[in-house]
Write an enzyme that holds these catalytic residues in place. Structure first.
Site, PDB file in Angstrom:
ATOM      1  CB  SER A 134      33.966  46.301  39.248  1.00  0.00           C
ATOM      2  OG  SER A 134      33.628  45.950  37.928  1.00  0.00           O
ATOM      3  CE1 TYR A 147      37.215  41.460  39.851  1.00  0.00           C
ATOM      4  CE2 TYR A 147      35.362  42.101  38.450  1.00  0.00           C
ATOM      5  CZ  TYR A 147      36.570  42.401  39.071  1.00  0.00           C
ATOM      6  OH  TYR A 147      37.119  43.654  38.914  1.00  0.00           O
TER       7      TYR A 147
HETATM    8  P1  NDP Z   1      46.008  45.175  37.375  1.00  0.00           P
HETATM    9  O1  NDP Z   1      46.088  43.690  37.296  1.00  0.00           O
HETATM   10  O2  NDP Z   1      46.776  45.975  36.387  1.00  0.00           O
HETATM   11  O3  NDP Z   1      46.398  45.671  38.828  1.00  0.00           O
HETATM   12  C1  NDP Z   1      46.057  44.957  39.989  1.00  0.00           C
HETATM   13  C2  NDP Z   1      46.939  45.431  41.123  1.00  0.00           C
HETATM   14  O4  NDP Z   1      46.579  44.708  42.312  1.00  0.00           O
HETATM   15  C3  NDP Z   1      48.417  45.158  40.857  1.00  0.00           C
HETATM   16  O5  NDP Z   1      49.158  46.296  41.219  1.00  0.00           O
HETATM   17  C4  NDP Z   1      48.742  43.986  41.796  1.00  0.00           C
HETATM   18  O6  NDP Z   1      50.070  44.119  42.285  1.00  0.00           O
HETATM   19  C5  NDP Z   1      47.762  44.248  42.935  1.00  0.00           C
HETATM   20  N1  NDP Z   1      47.523  43.055  43.734  1.00  0.00           N
HETATM   21  C6  NDP Z   1      46.930  41.893  43.367  1.00  0.00           C
HETATM   22  N2  NDP Z   1      46.940  41.024  44.387  1.00  0.00           N
HETATM   23  C7  NDP Z   1      47.557  41.646  45.437  1.00  0.00           C
HETATM   24  C8  NDP Z   1      47.883  41.276  46.749  1.00  0.00           C
HETATM   25  N3  NDP Z   1      47.576  40.066  47.240  1.00  0.00           N
HETATM   26  N4  NDP Z   1      48.520  42.172  47.541  1.00  0.00           N
HETATM   27  C9  NDP Z   1      48.855  43.388  47.054  1.00  0.00           C
HETATM   28  N5  NDP Z   1      48.570  43.811  45.819  1.00  0.00           N
HETATM   29  C10 NDP Z   1      47.932  42.939  45.010  1.00  0.00           C
HETATM   30  O7  NDP Z   1      44.451  45.508  37.279  1.00  0.00           O
HETATM   31  P2  NDP Z   1      43.606  46.877  37.408  1.00  0.00           P
HETATM   32  O8  NDP Z   1      44.469  48.048  37.502  1.00  0.00           O
HETATM   33  O9  NDP Z   1      42.589  46.795  36.348  1.00  0.00           O
HETATM   34  O10 NDP Z   1      42.855  46.600  38.780  1.00  0.00           O
HETATM   35  C11 NDP Z   1      42.801  47.522  39.857  1.00  0.00           C
HETATM   36  C12 NDP Z   1      41.442  47.449  40.514  1.00  0.00           C
HETATM   37  O11 NDP Z   1      40.453  47.902  39.595  1.00  0.00           O
HETATM   38  C13 NDP Z   1      41.010  46.049  40.938  1.00  0.00           C
HETATM   39  O12 NDP Z   1      40.387  46.120  42.202  1.00  0.00           O
HETATM   40  C14 NDP Z   1      40.012  45.652  39.877  1.00  0.00           C
HETATM   41  O13 NDP Z   1      39.093  44.705  40.348  1.00  0.00           O
HETATM   42  C15 NDP Z   1      39.373  47.001  39.582  1.00  0.00           C
HETATM   43  N6  NDP Z   1      38.670  47.095  38.310  1.00  0.00           N
HETATM   44  C16 NDP Z   1      39.335  46.870  37.117  1.00  0.00           C
HETATM   45  C17 NDP Z   1      38.644  46.894  35.930  1.00  0.00           C
HETATM   46  C18 NDP Z   1      39.294  46.551  34.630  1.00  0.00           C
HETATM   47  O14 NDP Z   1      38.578  46.331  33.643  1.00  0.00           O
HETATM   48  N7  NDP Z   1      40.606  46.544  34.528  1.00  0.00           N
HETATM   49  C19 NDP Z   1      37.214  47.226  35.895  1.00  0.00           C
HETATM   50  C20 NDP Z   1      36.643  47.488  37.183  1.00  0.00           C
HETATM   51  C21 NDP Z   1      37.351  47.417  38.335  1.00  0.00           C
HETATM   52  P3  NDP Z   1      51.110  42.903  42.528  1.00  0.00           P
HETATM   53  O15 NDP Z   1      50.743  41.817  41.561  1.00  0.00           O
HETATM   54  O16 NDP Z   1      52.440  43.534  42.260  1.00  0.00           O
HETATM   55  O17 NDP Z   1      50.927  42.552  43.965  1.00  0.00           O
END
Ligand code: NDP
Length: 241
Positions: A134, A147
């Protein structure tokens, strides 16, 4: 066996991971999609795709899902380490269980994925690991202390493991987006922090969309194997910090 390499994407059940799954599928790759919400993975109905209910904090679950997919599609060509959680808060009041969850998912989850696929990639002298960090892994923001700590860690270990893997022709790429319109913010428990963040996002006009980040991931992957784009930092043009 498919001619295009197997792509593993963690956290493909929503947001950036889901958009990346669609983009790689559109490019003709077989996929292994991992997340806890299996129904959301299966609802994508992507061809040549194995969906597995995996918690990335569980090394054995990742291992057995990867073994199953490699049996069907051949070796992993790229791992997109995308699963993450953002639980914003302030240090003196936030429940330490939330810190623990961020450390486990954002740091250990990414390291677990690397640990499972890197030995095979080194042996084959081919492969790509893309870690989703990020812009909060490069600079700090209010309410983001822990975070940011997890994302600074992703930047740090990705760069060092990249150095160590470079002589094996394995690429490590860090993708660092700014605010993206996804479900990520919805897990923060403080209503005030969520509202303030939403308000900040409105100053951007249109924040990044998941597809914008997916395009960057695919672009970095699709460069010739001799080219390693070490890092991409992308934000909405109007994101001020
Ligand atoms: P979402 O919340 O839409 O997606 C997060 C994903 O992570 C989900 O598919 C969730 O699936 C999965 N996840 C969470 N915990 C677990 C776990 N214990 N095991 C397996 N899967 C897990 O958020 P984003 O798409 O935004 O996030 C994706 C990445 O991008 C993250 O690393 C985030 O930090 C990063 N990011 C996002 C930004 C933003 O503004 N959105 C900015 C910068 C970086 P499920 O719950 O089904 O397990």
């Amino acid at each position: 066996m498919s001619k295009k390499g197997l792509i593993v994407i963690t956290g493909a059940s929503s947001g950036i991971g889901e958009a990346a799954a669609k983009a790689f599928s559109q490019a003709g790759h077989p996929l292994l999609l991992l997340a806890r919400r299996l129904d959301r993975l299966e609802a994508l109905k992507l061809p040549n795709t194995i969906c597995e209910k995996v918690d990335v904090t569980n090394l054995d679950e990742i291992k057995s899902a990867v073994a199953k997919a490699e049996k069907k599609f051949g070796p992993v060509d790229c791992l997109v380490n995308n699963a993450g959680v953002m639980l914003l808060g302030v240090a003196d009041t936030q429940d330490p269980k939330e810190w623990e969850q961020m450390v486990q998912v954002n740091i250990m989850g990414v390291l677990n994925g690397i640990h499972v696929v890197l030995p095979g990639m080194k042996e084959r002298r081919h492969g790509t690991i893309i870690d989703i960090s990020s812009v909060a892994g490069r600079k700090t923001y209010p309410n983001h202390a822990v975070y940011c700590g997890t994302k600074f860690a992703v930047h740090a270990f990705t760069e060092q493991i990249r150095e160590e893997a470079s002589s094996y022709d394995v690429r490590f790429i860090t993708i660092a987006p700014g605010a993206v319109e996804t479900e990520l913010l919805s897990h923060t428990t403080s209503k005030k922090i969520v509202n303030d963040y939403q308000e900040w996002k409105t100053t951007m006009g249109q924040p990044l969309q998941s597809e914008d980040v997916a395009n960057s991931i695919l672009f970095a992957y699709q460069q010739p194997q001799r080219v390693c784009i070490r890092e991409i930092v992308l934000c909405a043009t109007r994101q001020d910090k």
